[in-house]
Design an enzyme around this catalytic site. Structure first.
Site, mmCIF file in Angstrom:
data_model
loop_
_atom_site.group_PDB
_atom_site.id
_atom_site.type_symbol
_atom_site.label_atom_id
_atom_site.label_comp_id
_atom_site.label_asym_id
_atom_site.label_seq_id
_atom_site.Cartn_x
_atom_site.Cartn_y
_atom_site.Cartn_z
ATOM 1 N N ILE A 185 1.658 -13.947 -7.094
ATOM 2 C CA ILE A 185 0.275 -13.827 -6.636
ATOM 3 C C ILE A 185 0.165 -13.293 -5.205
ATOM 4 O O ILE A 185 -0.923 -13.066 -4.699
ATOM 5 C CB ILE A 185 -0.487 -15.176 -6.761
ATOM 6 C CG1 ILE A 185 0.292 -16.323 -6.071
ATOM 7 C CG2 ILE A 185 -0.744 -15.513 -8.215
ATOM 8 C CD1 ILE A 185 -0.450 -17.648 -6.028
ATOM 9 N N GLY A 186 1.302 -13.057 -4.551
ATOM 10 C CA GLY A 186 1.269 -12.507 -3.192
ATOM 11 C C GLY A 186 2.666 -12.142 -2.720
ATOM 12 O O GLY A 186 3.643 -12.730 -3.177
ATOM 13 N N GLU A 187 2.732 -11.146 -1.828
ATOM 14 C CA GLU A 187 4.038 -10.747 -1.283
ATOM 15 C C GLU A 187 3.939 -10.448 0.188
ATOM 16 O O GLU A 187 3.017 -9.786 0.636
ATOM 17 C CB GLU A 187 4.578 -9.522 -2.034
ATOM 18 C CG GLU A 187 5.281 -9.935 -3.311
ATOM 19 C CD GLU A 187 6.090 -8.826 -3.965
ATOM 20 O OE1 GLU A 187 7.091 -8.422 -3.342
ATOM 21 O OE2 GLU A 187 5.733 -8.423 -5.074
ATOM 22 N N ASP A 243 -2.149 -16.244 13.519
ATOM 23 C CA ASP A 243 -2.216 -15.166 12.522
ATOM 24 C C ASP A 243 -3.456 -15.340 11.658
ATOM 25 O O ASP A 243 -3.405 -15.182 10.428
ATOM 26 C CB ASP A 243 -0.945 -15.159 11.662
ATOM 27 C CG ASP A 243 -0.817 -13.876 10.819
ATOM 28 O OD1 ASP A 243 -1.480 -12.869 11.160
ATOM 29 O OD2 ASP A 243 -0.068 -13.886 9.825
#
Length: 266
Positions: free
Chosen positions: A17-19, A135
């Site tokens: 679902i994310g990288e 961040d």
């Protein structure tokens, strides 16, 4: 091999679902909790020494000590013999705010306000406990059930002594969300830089695009010093405009603190 290792720990792996640069996030079904969780897989061998020795231990330390309804909960961390770390986390099923805005366009002021209030609670909790996120961006503000905001990814976070005025020169985060003092590399208090990034997140929620173009950094710094403008075709309350402007204040001594934001009328 990874799937077998996690299965032995009670997790049945699902889709990615994310990288990130040195990590990826997958869904997994947790047999013990009988629910779907997110698993952040960090490859220690792929990351540079600074990341492995400095940022990663800090992320692991911070992630497991924070406990707040608007911060992604980390249940446990597991390390395998082949140098991979698995952070087992709460799954935010609604994606992130960036995806939401791509789908819907600018958010109505009332909806942006409700989400932003939750981000303020999360950052106040962090700052009160000696953690600066460093961040903050739309991609790290996730959405749980019924538009509950969940702050994620403490990979660049910094620990400080509450009440201290500890300064840093480290550049962290994304250019488009970075405060002028971060871009200029001058010693700065990371808490003040978090406030600037929060201002960018709120602006994006309201306007549907970034306030500053990060393709030309000198030009971006000039625009930051000269203040933001709001799109003419959108209308916002005076309180809303005032808050955004005072968070995106280039002079860090005049920029609002998290306590000031909590007291602001909007």
């Amino acid at each position: 091999m990874m799937e077998q290792f996690l299965l032995s720990k009670g997790y049945l792996m699902g889709k990615t679902i994310g990288e990130g640069t040195y990590s990826k996030v997958k869904e997994a079904f947790c047999k013990k909790q009988q629910k779907t969780v997110a698993v952040k897989i960090i490859d220690k061998e792929a990351g540079p020494p600074d990341f492995i020795q400095k940022f990663l231990p800090r992320e692991l330390q911070i992630a497991q000590t924070l406990d707040h309804e608007n911060i992604i909960k980390v249940y446990e961390s597991i390390e395998s013999e082949d140098g991979k770390i698995y952070l087992i986390m709460e799954l935010a099923k609604g994606g992130d705010i960036f995806e939401l805005i791509v789908k819907t366009g600018p958010l109505p002021e009332e909806q942006a306000q409700a989400l932003f209030q939750q981000l303020v609670k999360a950052i106040r909790y962090c700052h009160d406990r000696g953690v600066a996120h460093r961040d903050l961006k739309c991609e790290n503000t996730l959405l749980g059930d019924e538009l509950t905001l969940k702050l994620a990814d403490f990979g660049f976070a910094k620990i400080f002594s509450p009440g201290s005025t500890e300064l840093t020169k480290t550049f962290c985060g994304s250019m488009a969300y970075a405060a002028p003092e971060v871009l200029q590399g001058v010693p700065h208090d990371s808490r003040g830089s978090d406030i600037w990034s929060m201002g960018v997140v709120l602006y994006v929620m309201l306007c549907g695009h970034l306030p500053f173009d990060d393709t030309d950094i000198p030009k971006m710094l000039w625009h930051q010093q000269n203040g933001i403008s709001f799109p003419n075709h959108l209308t916002f309350s005076q309180g809303c405009r005032d808050l955004v402007r005072r968070m995106l204040e280039p002079d860090v001594t005049l920029r609002l603190s998290i306590e000031d934001i909590c007291r602001h009328g909007w």
